[in-house]
Design an enzyme around this catalytic site. Structure first.
Site, short mmCIF file in Angstrom:
data_model
loop_
_atom_site.label_atom_id
_atom_site.label_comp_id
_atom_site.label_asym_id
_atom_site.label_seq_id
_atom_site.Cartn_x
_atom_site.Cartn_y
_atom_site.Cartn_z
N LYS A 1 16.34 -9.77 -1.89
CA LYS A 1 15.74 -9.01 -3.00
C LYS A 1 15.27 -7.64 -2.51
O LYS A 1 15.58 -6.62 -3.11
CB LYS A 1 14.56 -9.79 -3.57
CG LYS A 1 13.64 -8.95 -4.43
CD LYS A 1 12.36 -9.69 -4.76
CE LYS A 1 11.30 -8.79 -5.35
NZ LYS A 1 10.60 -7.96 -4.35
N ASN A 2 14.51 -7.64 -1.42
CA ASN A 2 13.91 -6.37 -1.00
C ASN A 2 14.95 -5.38 -0.48
O ASN A 2 14.73 -4.17 -0.55
CB ASN A 2 12.80 -6.60 0.04
CG ASN A 2 11.53 -7.15 -0.62
OD1 ASN A 2 11.42 -7.14 -1.85
ND2 ASN A 2 10.60 -7.62 0.19
N ARG B 1 7.42 -2.60 -8.79
CA ARG B 1 6.94 -1.65 -7.80
C ARG B 1 8.10 -0.94 -7.09
O ARG B 1 8.03 0.25 -6.81
CB ARG B 1 6.07 -2.39 -6.77
CG ARG B 1 5.55 -1.48 -5.66
CD ARG B 1 4.38 -2.09 -4.93
NE ARG B 1 4.11 -1.46 -3.65
CZ ARG B 1 3.28 -0.44 -3.46
NH1 ARG B 1 2.65 0.09 -4.49
NH2 ARG B 1 3.09 0.07 -2.26
N CYS C 1 3.89 -6.68 -8.72
CA CYS C 1 2.90 -7.75 -8.53
C CYS C 1 1.55 -7.17 -8.18
O CYS C 1 1.46 -6.21 -7.40
CB CYS C 1 3.34 -8.67 -7.39
SG CYS C 1 4.71 -9.73 -7.82
N ARG D 1 -2.32 -1.12 -4.29
CA ARG D 1 -1.07 -0.87 -3.57
C ARG D 1 -0.67 0.59 -3.78
O ARG D 1 0.21 0.90 -4.56
CB ARG D 1 0.04 -1.81 -4.05
CG ARG D 1 -0.27 -3.27 -3.79
CD ARG D 1 0.79 -4.18 -4.36
NE ARG D 1 1.95 -4.29 -3.53
CZ ARG D 1 3.08 -4.88 -3.91
NH1 ARG D 1 3.19 -5.38 -5.12
NH2 ARG D 1 4.10 -4.95 -3.09
N PRO D 2 -1.35 1.49 -3.06
CA PRO D 2 -1.07 2.90 -3.28
C PRO D 2 0.30 3.31 -2.73
O PRO D 2 0.93 2.53 -2.00
CB PRO D 2 -2.19 3.61 -2.50
CG PRO D 2 -2.69 2.62 -1.51
CD PRO D 2 -2.33 1.25 -1.99
N ILE D 3 0.75 4.52 -3.10
CA ILE D 3 1.99 5.03 -2.50
C ILE D 3 1.71 6.38 -1.84
O ILE D 3 2.57 7.25 -1.78
CB ILE D 3 3.15 5.13 -3.54
CG1 ILE D 3 2.75 5.96 -4.75
CG2 ILE D 3 3.64 3.76 -3.96
CD1 ILE D 3 3.98 6.42 -5.56
N ASP D 4 0.47 6.51 -1.33
CA ASP D 4 0.10 7.80 -0.73
C ASP D 4 0.97 8.15 0.49
O ASP D 4 1.27 9.32 0.72
CB ASP D 4 -1.38 7.77 -0.33
CG ASP D 4 -1.73 6.58 0.55
OD1 ASP D 4 -1.32 5.45 0.21
OD2 ASP D 4 -2.37 6.78 1.59
N ASP E 1 4.73 -12.06 2.69
CA ASP E 1 5.44 -12.69 1.57
C ASP E 1 5.65 -14.19 1.79
O ASP E 1 6.17 -14.88 0.90
CB ASP E 1 6.80 -12.00 1.34
CG ASP E 1 6.64 -10.67 0.63
OD1 ASP E 1 5.52 -10.34 0.22
OD2 ASP E 1 7.66 -9.96 0.49
N ARG F 1 11.78 -12.99 -11.01
CA ARG F 1 11.95 -11.65 -10.45
C ARG F 1 12.64 -11.69 -9.09
O ARG F 1 13.33 -10.74 -8.72
CB ARG F 1 10.57 -10.98 -10.27
CG ARG F 1 9.96 -10.50 -11.55
CD ARG F 1 8.80 -9.58 -11.25
NE ARG F 1 9.11 -8.81 -10.06
CZ ARG F 1 8.24 -8.44 -9.13
NH1 ARG F 1 6.99 -8.73 -9.26
NH2 ARG F 1 8.63 -7.76 -8.08
C1 UD1 Z 1 7.10 -4.32 0.60
C2 UD1 Z 1 7.84 -5.48 -0.02
C3 UD1 Z 1 6.87 -6.62 -0.34
C4 UD1 Z 1 6.07 -7.00 0.89
C5 UD1 Z 1 5.46 -5.76 1.56
C6 UD1 Z 1 4.84 -6.07 2.92
C7 UD1 Z 1 9.66 -4.40 -1.15
C8 UD1 Z 1 10.24 -3.98 -2.44
N1 UD1 Z 1 8.47 -5.02 -1.22
O1 UD1 Z 1 6.15 -3.89 -0.38
O2 UD1 Z 1 7.63 -7.71 -0.79
O3 UD1 Z 1 5.01 -7.84 0.50
O4 UD1 Z 1 6.49 -4.78 1.79
O5 UD1 Z 1 5.79 -6.62 3.79
O6 UD1 Z 1 10.25 -4.24 -0.09
N2 UD1 Z 1 0.09 1.01 1.69
C9 UD1 Z 1 -0.69 2.12 1.47
N3 UD1 Z 1 -0.07 3.29 1.12
C10 UD1 Z 1 1.28 3.38 0.96
C11 UD1 Z 1 2.07 2.24 1.19
C12 UD1 Z 1 1.45 1.07 1.54
O7 UD1 Z 1 -1.89 2.07 1.60
O8 UD1 Z 1 1.78 4.50 0.65
C13 UD1 Z 1 -0.60 -0.27 2.04
C14 UD1 Z 1 -0.95 -1.07 0.79
O9 UD1 Z 1 -2.16 -1.74 1.00
C15 UD1 Z 1 0.14 -2.10 0.70
C16 UD1 Z 1 0.44 -2.37 2.17
O10 UD1 Z 1 0.23 -1.10 2.81
O11 UD1 Z 1 -0.25 -3.29 0.04
C17 UD1 Z 1 1.87 -2.84 2.43
O12 UD1 Z 1 2.68 -1.83 1.92
P1 UD1 Z 1 4.23 -1.69 2.17
O13 UD1 Z 1 4.60 -2.18 3.55
O14 UD1 Z 1 4.61 -0.31 1.80
O15 UD1 Z 1 4.76 -2.69 1.15
P2 UD1 Z 1 5.36 -2.53 -0.26
O16 UD1 Z 1 6.34 -1.41 -0.30
O17 UD1 Z 1 4.28 -2.57 -1.26
#
Ligand code: UD1
Length: 430
Positions: free
Chosen positions: A22-23, A93, A117, A122-125, A304, A396
């Protein structure tokens, strides 16, 4: 609303084949749009997140055809760069990958805010910082808008090895001028798979799977044919299904190396595991020992798999501990397991689990995708009947979970309709 009805305590036996990741799929499908050409993807999982991406892309005039249930042909030569008002984007997301793709291809992106979810903030900064470092100006109001006259390769150090930020920066950088270096990059299998796919289209990405990824920008990408890797987490979920039911399952179409951290923990608990080239056999039963688990970025134990592991540990005699160090608030589902008799105390990022002899059937809700899988595992192990609600979360990310479990001997039924993902795909057949 569809529900699952599970009558537990049947040891699962037989063989189950794992679907495409999926990812990886949710990154690779949008990544195909970078080529302005035709891309064929095989081993695409038949899940709602993919169906949603397909609808988003069709709304952008991308021609997407299912050549068969698991093969997608994506022709983005006539696409329009517009998904600012897309409801589909707000549903997941991973639609954040459209940001990197559109910025890379058009140097301009307007994308609705991604959803997904809810397990904490879960920021994207880190994604945004990366795009800015490449030369984009970014505004985030009701939608995210990014513009650049050109993208210039640069060095980017990630404060945290974020999967999403690593992949998104790669997507934007493959068509930039010069070389981008991502340090403290995520090393997850789907990061490597996305890089391999980009390279199959003519990109120059090196080092994926290590801390440092180097992307030398190229002028254009071309079409390609590519097969997506098997799903690490789906495989891990069936491994735990065997463990919690005292079963004996051979899980095929896997890359055993991607499962090392899961296999190691299960072995430590007392589960027997035999690895083959592309299969893994998991034998439950016998006396199990409590343990400590800490979730970490790959190659550590995946967040996960944390809820699924919780189910197993809740039935292992003695005291176990889970430390959730990757996400912010991923224990919301514990309340549901407590309804089934689990003895779990949560404080912040730590869960202390006192193993009980058995779980009892109850009505429980899936609070997110992996928590939903955990409820199914709990139902398979529990005495009596368990009803799992909110199963749209499970759709999903798990292809045909009910059918796969039935083939393994589980007593499980879906009430309320047929496979909704298939319906979405048929409704949108190109
Ligand atoms: C991806 C996976 C998700 C998995 C996660 C951790 C996909 C589509 N999803 O999610 O299944 O649970 O990796 O292995 O691949 N964070 C920030 N700022 C950012 C990005 C992340 O603070 O810009 C923090 C957040 O607390 C977030 C955590 O880092 O919850 C993990 O983020 P990230 O590794 O980016 O995971 P996702 O892309 O959310």
């Amino acid at each position: 609303m569809d529900k699952l009805c599970i009558r537990g305590q049947n040891p699962l036996r037989g063989e189950v084949a794992i679907s495409g990741s999926k990812n990886a799929a949710v990154a690779i499908i949008p990544a195909a749009l970078l080529a302005n050409d035709v891309v064929t993807l095989e081993n695409v999982p038949h899940i709602a997140d993919v169906a949603n991406l397909v609808s988003i892309m069709r709304d952008m005039h991308v021609q997407v055809d299912y050549l068969d249930e698991h093969t997608l042909r994506i022709d983005s030569r006539n696409m329009v760069n517009d998904c600012a008002n897309s409801e589909g984007v707000r549903k997941m997301r991973a639609s954040y990958y459209l940001l990197g793709v559109l910025l890379g291809r058009f140097k301009h992106a307007r994308v609705a805010f991604p959803g997904g979810c809810d397990f904490g903030v879960r920021p994207i900064d880190l994604h945004v910082k990366g795009f800015e470092a490449l030369g984009a100006s970014v505004t985030t109001k009701a939608i995210i808008e990014m513009k650049a006259t050109e993208l210039l390769g640069t060095n980017i150090f990630l404060d945290f090895a974020s999967v999403g930020a690593t992949i998104n920066i790669m997507l934007a950088a493959v068509l930039a001028h010069g070389t981008t270096v991502i340090e403290n990059a995520a090393k997850e299998p789907h990061v490597v798979d996305t890089a391999s796919f980009l390279n199959s289209m003519g990109a120059d990405v090196k080092g994926a799977g290590t801390d440092t990824i180097r992307i030398r920008g190229v002028r254009r990408l071309h079409g390609s044919e590519y097969a997506i890797i098997p799903d690490q987490i789906e495989a891990g979920t069936y491994m735990v299904a065997s463990a919690v039911t005292g079963g004996d399952i051979k899980i095929t179409n896997v890359i055993p190396r991607h499962l090392d951290s899961i296999s190691a923990k299960l072995r430590e608990i007392g589960i027997r595991i035999r690895e083959e080239d592309d299969a893994i056999r998991v034998i439950g039963g016998g006396r199990l020992k409590p343990t400590k688990v800490k979730t970490l970025p790959y190659p550590g134990f995946p967040t996960d798999m944390q809820p699924q592991m919780m189910v197993l540990l809740s039935m292992v005699n003695g005291t176990s501990m889970i430390n959730e160090s990757v996400t912010d608030n991923r224990f919301r589902y514990v309340e549901q397991l407590q309804k089934m008799g689990a003895n779990i105390d949560v404080e912040g990022h730590i869960a202390i689990i006192e193993g009980v002899d058995r779980l009892s059937g109850s009505e429980v809700a899936a609070t997110d995708l992996r928590a939903g899988a955990a409820m199914v595992l709990a139902g398979l192990a529990a005495e009596g009947t368990t009803y799992v609600t909110n199963i749209n979360y499970i759709d999903r990310g798990y292809e045909g979970m009910v059918d796969k479990l039935k083939l393994l001997g589980a007593d499980i039924e879906r009430t309320g309709g047929s496979d909704p993902v298939l319906r979405v795909i048929k409704d949108h057949a190109g």
